[in-house]
Design an enzyme around this catalytic site. Structure first.
Site, PDB file in Angstrom:
ATOM      1  N   ARG A   1       0.805  -1.225   0.000  1.00 58.11           N
ATOM      2  CA  ARG A   1       0.000   0.000   0.000  1.00 58.11           C
ATOM      3  C   ARG A   1       0.840   1.280   0.000  1.00 58.11           C
ATOM      4  NH1 ARG A   1      -4.340  -2.154   4.144  1.00 58.11           N
ATOM      5  NH2 ARG A   1      -2.930  -3.903   4.077  1.00 58.11           N
TER       6      ARG A   1
ATOM      7  N   GLU B   1       2.647  -9.983  14.177  1.00 59.39           N
ATOM      8  CA  GLU B   1       1.768 -10.522  15.217  1.00 59.39           C
ATOM      9  C   GLU B   1       1.888 -12.050  15.278  1.00 59.39           C
ATOM     10  OE1 GLU B   1      -2.066  -8.945  14.628  1.00 59.39           O
ATOM     11  OE2 GLU B   1      -2.769  -9.508  16.630  1.00 59.39           O
TER      12      GLU B   1
HETATM   13  P1  AMP Z   1       2.827  -2.406  11.540  1.00 61.23           P
HETATM   14  O1  AMP Z   1       4.086  -3.068  11.046  1.00 61.23           O
HETATM   15  O2  AMP Z   1       2.237  -3.085  12.747  1.00 61.23           O
HETATM   16  O3  AMP Z   1       3.038  -0.913  11.796  1.00 61.23           O
HETATM   17  O4  AMP Z   1       1.728  -2.580  10.409  1.00 61.23           O
HETATM   18  C1  AMP Z   1       1.726  -1.764   9.312  1.00 61.23           C
HETATM   19  C2  AMP Z   1       1.213  -2.439   8.064  1.00 61.23           C
HETATM   20  O5  AMP Z   1       0.086  -3.286   8.310  1.00 61.23           O
HETATM   21  C3  AMP Z   1       0.773  -1.363   7.090  1.00 61.23           C
HETATM   22  O6  AMP Z   1       1.463  -1.570   5.876  1.00 61.23           O
HETATM   23  C4  AMP Z   1      -0.724  -1.524   6.937  1.00 61.23           C
HETATM   24  O7  AMP Z   1      -1.027  -1.673   5.574  1.00 61.23           O
HETATM   25  C5  AMP Z   1      -1.107  -2.793   7.702  1.00 61.23           C
HETATM   26  N1  AMP Z   1      -2.084  -2.537   8.792  1.00 61.23           N
HETATM   27  C6  AMP Z   1      -1.891  -2.790  10.107  1.00 61.23           C
HETATM   28  N2  AMP Z   1      -2.977  -2.496  10.838  1.00 61.23           N
HETATM   29  C7  AMP Z   1      -3.902  -2.020   9.961  1.00 61.23           C
HETATM   30  C8  AMP Z   1      -5.246  -1.510  10.096  1.00 61.23           C
HETATM   31  N3  AMP Z   1      -5.865  -1.426  11.293  1.00 61.23           N
HETATM   32  N4  AMP Z   1      -5.886  -1.095   8.990  1.00 61.23           N
HETATM   33  C9  AMP Z   1      -5.278  -1.157   7.780  1.00 61.23           C
HETATM   34  N5  AMP Z   1      -4.027  -1.631   7.578  1.00 61.23           N
HETATM   35  C10 AMP Z   1      -3.331  -2.059   8.655  1.00 61.23           C
END
Ligand code: AMP
Length: 188
Positions: A75, A112
């Protein structure tokens, strides 16, 4: 007069960010129960919102001497190249393993459920680049920390970090060094 202009510009920016925030669609329990998924397709499908978003990001970074926008799969590929064109910078993709055809360097990170990894072409950046690292959303920060480490490994010294959305309660930004400027446009 100058002060009046600054107030006017800030009001325009605040109003556009309010419009952008209300255009993000929340989908409960997607892709698994308990997740509040932030759907940005509703934001992108509106020409006015897309222009607002592009103008806002351009205004934030136009004077920073950015030479490369680095977008994270997948994205980060929506706005990354669009922003790069406006900043007259190049675009570099960070991808999941097995997608990039030339020699890569890799960074592993914890998600996760289990481990994941991302890669970048080893000749995509150098120490003279000023990089804008971009992704759609900051949740725990794991993905962007790994991307930041990849870019650092290629010798880049000046790195800015940008997200369209930040989920503030997850405190992902605390994983980045204080000296790194991290800006998210929309906060939930
Ligand atoms: P993180 O590594 O935990 O910061 O997760 C970031 C990635 O996971 C991003 O590239 C988002 O596209 C996706 N992501 C995580 N949580 C969400 C959410 N609540 N809504 C949409 N995309 C999410």
């Amino acid at each position: 007069m100058e002060q009046y202009n600054i107030i006017l510009i800030n009001r325009v920016i605040i109003m556009s960010i309010e419009r952008l925030t209300s255009a993000v669609r929340n989908i409960s329990d997607f892709p698994i129960p308990g997740i509040q998924f932030k759907d940005i397709t509703t934001l992108f499908q509106s020409p006015e919102h897309l222009k607002d978003l592009s103008d806002t990001i351009y205004d934030l970074y136009k004077d920073r001497g950015i030479t490369k926008v680095v977008g994270i799969e997948s994205r980060g590929f929506f706005m990354g190249p669009a922003v790069a064109i406006r900043l007259e910078a190049g675009f570099v993709p960070i991808r999941k393993p097995g997608k990039l055809p030339y020699k890569v360097i890799e960074e592993k990170y914890t998600k996760e459920y289990g481990e994941d990894a991302i890669q970048i072409h080893e000749d995509a950046l150098n120490e003279n680049d000023v990089v804008l690292l971009h992704d759609d959303l900051l949740a725990t920060g794991g993905t962007m920390v790994a991307a930041y480490n990849l870019v650092r490994k290629l010798g880049v010294k000046h790195i800015y970090i940008n997200f369209l959305i930040e989920l503030e309660e997850l405190e992902g930004r605390k994983h980045f060094p204080d000296e790194v400027e991290l800006i998210s446009i929309i906060k939930f």
